[in-house]
Design a protein around this motif. Structure first.
Motif, PDB file in Angstrom:
ATOM      1  N   ARG A  66       2.763 -24.683  38.780  1.00 30.61           N
ATOM      2  CA  ARG A  66       3.182 -24.412  37.461  1.00 30.61           C
ATOM      3  C   ARG A  66       3.677 -25.307  36.819  1.00 30.61           C
ATOM      4  O   ARG A  66       3.264 -24.330  35.271  1.00 30.61           O
ATOM      5  N   ARG A  67       3.870 -26.291  36.472  1.00 32.88           N
ATOM      6  CA  ARG A  67       4.073 -27.096  35.880  1.00 32.88           C
ATOM      7  C   ARG A  67       3.114 -27.105  34.861  1.00 32.88           C
ATOM      8  O   ARG A  67       2.929 -27.595  33.235  1.00 32.88           O
ATOM      9  N   VAL A  68       2.134 -27.594  35.085  1.00 34.49           N
ATOM     10  CA  VAL A  68       0.336 -28.099  34.204  1.00 34.49           C
ATOM     11  C   VAL A  68       0.019 -27.121  34.059  1.00 34.49           C
ATOM     12  O   VAL A  68      -0.774 -27.918  33.128  1.00 34.49           O
ATOM     13  N   ALA A  69      -0.146 -26.523  34.612  1.00 38.30           N
ATOM     14  CA  ALA A  69      -1.060 -25.024  34.755  1.00 38.30           C
ATOM     15  C   ALA A  69      -0.939 -24.350  33.328  1.00 38.30           C
ATOM     16  O   ALA A  69       0.110 -24.215  32.572  1.00 38.30           O
ATOM     17  N   THR A  70      -2.330 -24.667  32.661  1.00 38.22           N
ATOM     18  CA  THR A  70      -1.913 -23.786  30.938  1.00 38.22           C
ATOM     19  C   THR A  70      -3.118 -23.093  30.713  1.00 38.22           C
ATOM     20  O   THR A  70      -3.769 -23.214  32.153  1.00 38.22           O
ATOM     21  N   SER A  71      -2.756 -21.825  30.011  1.00 35.14           N
ATOM     22  CA  SER A  71      -4.102 -20.811  29.455  1.00 35.14           C
ATOM     23  C   SER A  71      -4.780 -21.404  28.877  1.00 35.14           C
ATOM     24  O   SER A  71      -5.341 -22.146  28.156  1.00 35.14           O
ATOM     25  N   GLY A  72      -6.236 -20.801  29.582  1.00 34.38           N
ATOM     26  CA  GLY A  72      -7.652 -21.351  29.118  1.00 34.38           C
ATOM     27  C   GLY A  72      -7.664 -22.176  30.086  1.00 34.38           C
ATOM     28  O   GLY A  72      -8.846 -23.254  30.139  1.00 34.38           O
ATOM     29  N   MET A  73      -6.771 -23.398  31.137  1.00 36.69           N
ATOM     30  CA  MET A  73      -7.141 -24.617  31.940  1.00 36.69           C
ATOM     31  C   MET A  73      -8.235 -24.159  32.491  1.00 36.69           C
ATOM     32  O   MET A  73      -8.668 -23.265  33.665  1.00 36.69           O
ATOM     33  N   LYS A  74      -9.891 -24.963  33.135  1.00 37.63           N
ATOM     34  CA  LYS A  74     -10.498 -24.793  33.911  1.00 37.63           C
ATOM     35  C   LYS A  74      -9.638 -24.920  35.473  1.00 37.63           C
ATOM     36  O   LYS A  74      -9.042 -25.966  35.447  1.00 37.63           O
ATOM     37  N   PRO A  75     -10.529 -25.158  36.594  1.00 39.08           N
ATOM     38  CA  PRO A  75     -10.092 -24.919  37.884  1.00 39.08           C
ATOM     39  C   PRO A  75     -10.220 -26.795  37.958  1.00 39.08           C
ATOM     40  O   PRO A  75      -9.274 -26.948  38.655  1.00 39.08           O
ATOM     41  N   LYS A  76     -11.426 -26.714  37.447  1.00 35.91           N
ATOM     42  CA  LYS A  76     -11.193 -28.733  37.488  1.00 35.91           C
ATOM     43  C   LYS A  76     -10.228 -29.504  37.201  1.00 35.91           C
ATOM     44  O   LYS A  76      -9.999 -30.204  38.076  1.00 35.91           O
ATOM     45  N   ALA A  77      -9.879 -28.727  35.838  1.00 33.87           N
ATOM     46  CA  ALA A  77      -8.547 -29.430  35.040  1.00 33.87           C
ATOM     47  C   ALA A  77      -7.698 -29.572  36.254  1.00 33.87           C
ATOM     48  O   ALA A  77      -6.852 -30.923  36.241  1.00 33.87           O
ATOM     49  N   LEU A  78      -7.455 -28.229  36.782  1.00 27.01           N
ATOM     50  CA  LEU A  78      -6.085 -27.760  37.040  1.00 27.01           C
ATOM     51  C   LEU A  78      -6.004 -29.072  38.651  1.00 27.01           C
ATOM     52  O   LEU A  78      -4.374 -29.252  38.707  1.00 27.01           O
ATOM     53  N   LEU A  79      -7.001 -28.753  39.292  1.00 25.05           N
ATOM     54  CA  LEU A  79      -7.156 -29.440  40.162  1.00 25.05           C
ATOM     55  C   LEU A  79      -7.265 -31.454  40.264  1.00 25.05           C
ATOM     56  O   LEU A  79      -6.054 -32.300  40.778  1.00 25.05           O
ATOM     57  N   ALA A  80      -7.833 -31.580  38.836  1.00 26.19           N
ATOM     58  CA  ALA A  80      -7.822 -33.198  38.747  1.00 26.19           C
ATOM     59  C   ALA A  80      -5.766 -33.370  38.605  1.00 26.19           C
ATOM     60  O   ALA A  80      -5.806 -34.607  38.587  1.00 26.19           O
ATOM     61  N   ALA A  81      -4.664 -32.314  37.303  1.00 27.79           N
ATOM     62  CA  ALA A  81      -3.717 -32.869  37.220  1.00 27.79           C
ATOM     63  C   ALA A  81      -3.017 -32.641  38.430  1.00 27.79           C
ATOM     64  O   ALA A  81      -2.285 -33.743  38.645  1.00 27.79           O
ATOM     65  N   VAL A  82      -3.045 -32.231  39.183  1.00 31.47           N
ATOM     66  CA  VAL A  82      -2.067 -32.252  40.005  1.00 31.47           C
ATOM     67  C   VAL A  82      -2.665 -33.047  41.127  1.00 31.47           C
ATOM     68  O   VAL A  82      -1.362 -34.158  41.925  1.00 31.47           O
ATOM     69  N   ARG A  83      -4.356 -33.287  41.673  1.00 30.88           N
ATOM     70  CA  ARG A  83      -4.227 -35.043  41.827  1.00 30.88           C
ATOM     71  C   ARG A  83      -4.021 -36.273  41.430  1.00 30.88           C
ATOM     72  O   ARG A  83      -3.944 -37.330  41.765  1.00 30.88           O
ATOM     73  N   GLU A  84      -3.650 -36.111  40.151  1.00 29.01           N
ATOM     74  CA  GLU A  84      -3.154 -37.375  39.047  1.00 29.01           C
ATOM     75  C   GLU A  84      -1.457 -37.899  39.999  1.00 29.01           C
ATOM     76  O   GLU A  84      -1.628 -38.406  40.220  1.00 29.01           O
ATOM     77  N   LYS A  85      -1.042 -36.730  40.072  1.00 29.61           N
ATOM     78  CA  LYS A  85       0.565 -36.797  40.913  1.00 29.61           C
ATOM     79  C   LYS A  85       0.692 -36.970  42.630  1.00 29.61           C
ATOM     80  O   LYS A  85       1.054 -37.850  43.475  1.00 29.61           O
ATOM     81  N   TYR A  86      -0.649 -36.686  42.937  1.00 26.51           N
ATOM     82  CA  TYR A  86      -0.411 -35.990  44.347  1.00 26.51           C
ATOM     83  C   TYR A  86      -2.365 -36.415  44.672  1.00 26.51           C
ATOM     84  O   TYR A  86      -2.681 -36.241  45.228  1.00 26.51           O
ATOM     85  N   PRO A  87      -2.302 -37.992  44.407  1.00 27.86           N
ATOM     86  CA  PRO A  87      -4.334 -37.923  44.745  1.00 27.86           C
ATOM     87  C   PRO A  87      -4.537 -37.840  46.000  1.00 27.86           C
ATOM     88  O   PRO A  87      -5.711 -37.810  46.492  1.00 27.86           O
ATOM     89  N   GLU A  88      -3.454 -37.748  46.909  1.00 26.63           N
ATOM     90  CA  GLU A  88      -3.871 -37.475  49.003  1.00 26.63           C
ATOM     91  C   GLU A  88      -3.618 -36.215  48.952  1.00 26.63           C
ATOM     92  O   GLU A  88      -4.654 -35.832  50.300  1.00 26.63           O
TER      93      GLU A  88
END
Length: 97
Positions: free
Chosen positions: A12-34
């Protein structure tokens, strides 16, 4: 291992308008790499289901686009087999009337 609620809050925090799925997944994995892709997708659906307000179209499109496969389980097309015809019996021939 991060809980589904933690992943959903991060989404919810990292999702922005026009964000690609890969970028969204990468943003989450920065905080939770596992976190696996499957867990992140489930958290996206959870975030959508539990949200009270707001436009979460990025989460919706991510969850729908990525739900089909998992990085651990590649999707493969299955070959269809043809039925073997019984070759021992011959087709019946009907006599003309």
């Amino acid at each position: 291992m991060a809980s589904i609620e933690e992943l959903a809050n991060t989404l919810r925090r990292v999702a922005t308008s026009g964000m690609k799925p890969k970028a969204l997944l990468a943003a989450v994995r920065e905080k939770y790499p596992e976190a696996t892709k499957k867990e992140v997708i489930r958290a996206a659906f959870y975030a959508l289901a539990e949200s009270q307000s707001g436009d979460h179209s990025e989460l919706h499109s991510f969850a729908l686009a990525e739900r089909c496969g998992d990085e651990d389980d590649p999707v493969r097309a299955a070959k269809l087999r043809r039925k073997k015809k019984d070759r021992q019996t011959e087709p019946e021939v009907q006599a003309p009337h």
